[in-house]
Design an enzyme around this catalytic site. Structure first.
Site, short mmCIF file in Angstrom:
data_model
loop_
_atom_site.label_atom_id
_atom_site.label_comp_id
_atom_site.label_asym_id
_atom_site.label_seq_id
_atom_site.Cartn_x
_atom_site.Cartn_y
_atom_site.Cartn_z
CB CYS A 124 -10.01 4.55 0.50
SG CYS A 124 -8.17 4.88 0.89
CB THR A 125 -6.96 -0.13 2.11
OG1 THR A 125 -5.69 0.66 1.83
CG2 THR A 125 -7.22 -1.06 0.75
CG HIS A 126 -5.57 5.04 4.29
ND1 HIS A 126 -4.86 4.59 3.11
CD2 HIS A 126 -4.60 5.76 5.16
CE1 HIS A 126 -3.46 4.67 3.32
NE2 HIS A 126 -3.36 5.38 4.45
CB CYS A 154 -3.14 0.62 -2.62
SG CYS A 154 -3.19 2.21 -2.83
CG ASN A 155 -9.49 0.83 -2.96
OD1 ASN A 155 -10.35 -0.05 -3.65
ND2 ASN A 155 -8.98 0.70 -1.89
CB THR A 156 -4.65 5.10 -5.22
OG1 THR A 156 -5.62 5.55 -4.43
CG2 THR A 156 -4.40 6.24 -6.25
CD GLU A 194 -0.69 7.40 5.49
OE1 GLU A 194 0.47 7.62 6.18
OE2 GLU A 194 -1.02 6.04 5.50
CE1 TYR A 235 2.82 6.01 -3.50
CE2 TYR A 235 1.75 4.37 -4.48
CZ TYR A 235 2.70 4.78 -3.94
OH TYR A 235 3.83 4.14 -3.80
N GLY A 236 -3.04 9.26 -3.39
CA GLY A 236 -4.53 9.78 -4.11
C GLY A 236 -4.50 10.78 -5.28
CG ASP A 287 -1.82 1.05 1.32
OD1 ASP A 287 -2.56 1.36 0.07
OD2 ASP A 287 -1.95 1.89 2.20
CB SER A 288 0.15 4.69 -0.91
OG SER A 288 -0.94 4.78 -0.16
N1 DGL Z 1 -4.94 3.18 0.77
C1 DGL Z 1 -5.08 3.74 -0.31
C2 DGL Z 1 -6.39 3.23 -1.35
O1 DGL Z 1 -7.09 2.38 -0.99
C3 DGL Z 1 -4.98 5.39 -0.70
C4 DGL Z 1 -4.08 6.13 0.16
C5 DGL Z 1 -3.28 7.39 -0.70
O2 DGL Z 1 -3.94 8.03 -1.20
O3 DGL Z 1 -2.08 7.19 -0.82
O4 DGL Z 1 -6.65 3.92 -2.25
#
Ligand code: DGL
Length: 279
Positions: free
Chosen positions: A193-195, A74-76, A159, A43-44, A11-12
């Site tokens: 988003c995994t966050h 990570c979805n992104t 974060e 990363y978004g 993940d990011s």
């Molecule tokens: N955890 C990432 C996701 O699922 C996003 C976090 C990011 O923006 O880096 O998209």
């Protein structure tokens, strides 16, 4: 034949830990290498090219450490890099190795959950702009209407450990209000988003009553279990010692501290890793 190695989870930053912990519940016997590119998160807001480049570097690093199977938790990264890596890079790097994402397992179950056939997706700007969820859902369930809302403040809040603060509640309420105004018939909300599972308390309190909430971890875990049951060669290429190593591109101390919140436990040693040049 592949030399057996740990399953890589990328993940990011910290978000993928929510996926890793669900995978570990279902498959505790496997070994895992978790890699968070914390120094370059989020990363978004980044472009397609940059997310692709960073994700490829991470995948190559995990392959270099002996992983044969990498999950983009990570979805992104799944939205912007997975397809190109699968189609363009994997055949050149090693056609036997595999990279899987988190969007497909999430999309597969949505059709069995929504009754109104109106689904909402919250995610990073990158994930929502990529239209990956509406595109993938329309392939499996063409009758479902999908409405997305980008929530650029949610990842920075998580974060920074601000999961249940006044600020977090303000931004969660604001984004959900905008989403449900666009389509009041939504009966199912995908946390794309995994966050976001870390914001669950705030999300639940601002969702209309009766809305179903889809948090991806358990579906990704089940889908991985199923994948390894069907692909016995890959299963044999995954070591089973029940151990997990953690790698970050930022400070290991900071990662270990923050990871406690995501994993609900001490994670022990964290190792520092370099990926390309830092932007
Ligand atoms: N955890 C990432 C996701 O699922 C996003 C976090 C990011 O923006 O880096 O998209």
């Amino acid at each position: 034949m592949l030399k057996p190695g740990a399953i890589g989870v990328f993940d990011s930053g910290y978000g993928g830990l929510t996926i890793l912990s669900e995978i570990q519940k279902v498959m505790p016997e496997y070994d895992y290498y978790y890699l968070g590119d914390n120094s370059r998160a989020p990363y978004g807001p980044r472009s397609f090219e940059v997310v692709y480049e960073f994700t490829l570097q991470a995948v190559e690093a995990l392959f270099g450490m002996g992983c044969n199977l990498v999950i983009l938790a990570c979805n992104t990264a799944s939205a912007k890099a997975l397809r190109t890596i699968q189609q363009k890079n994997l055949p050149l790097i090693d056609p036997e190795k595999r990279v899987l994402g988190v969007i497909r397992p999430t999309v597969e179950i949505v059709g069995n959950i929504t009754k109104s056939r109106h689904v909402g997706v919250v995610g990073t700007v990158g994930t929502i702009q990529s239209e990956s969820y509406p595109i993938e859902i329309s392939k499996l369930y063409p009758d479902i209407q999908v409405t997305g809302e980008a929530c650029p403040m949610w990842v920075p809040l998580v974060e920074n450990g601000e999961c249940d603060s006044k600020g977090a509640r303000y931004f969660v309420k604001d984004s959900l209000f905008k989403l449900f105004i666009k389509d009041p018939q939504i009966d199912t909300l995908i946390l794309g988003c995994t966050h976001y599972p870390l914001l669950m308390n705030a999300i639940r309190s601002y969702m209309p009553n009766g809305t179903n909430l889809i948090s991806q971890g358990e579906y990704v875990a089940r889908s991985l279990r199923d994948y390894l049951n069907r692909h016995t060669d890959m299963d044999a290429a995954c070591t089973k010692g029940g151990a997990t190593r953690y790698f970050t591109t930022e400070s290991p101390e900071k990662f270990a501290e923050a990871a406690k919140i995501f994993m609900n436990k001490e994670i022990g040693k964290v190792e520092k890793i370099e990926l390309g040049n830092c932007y």
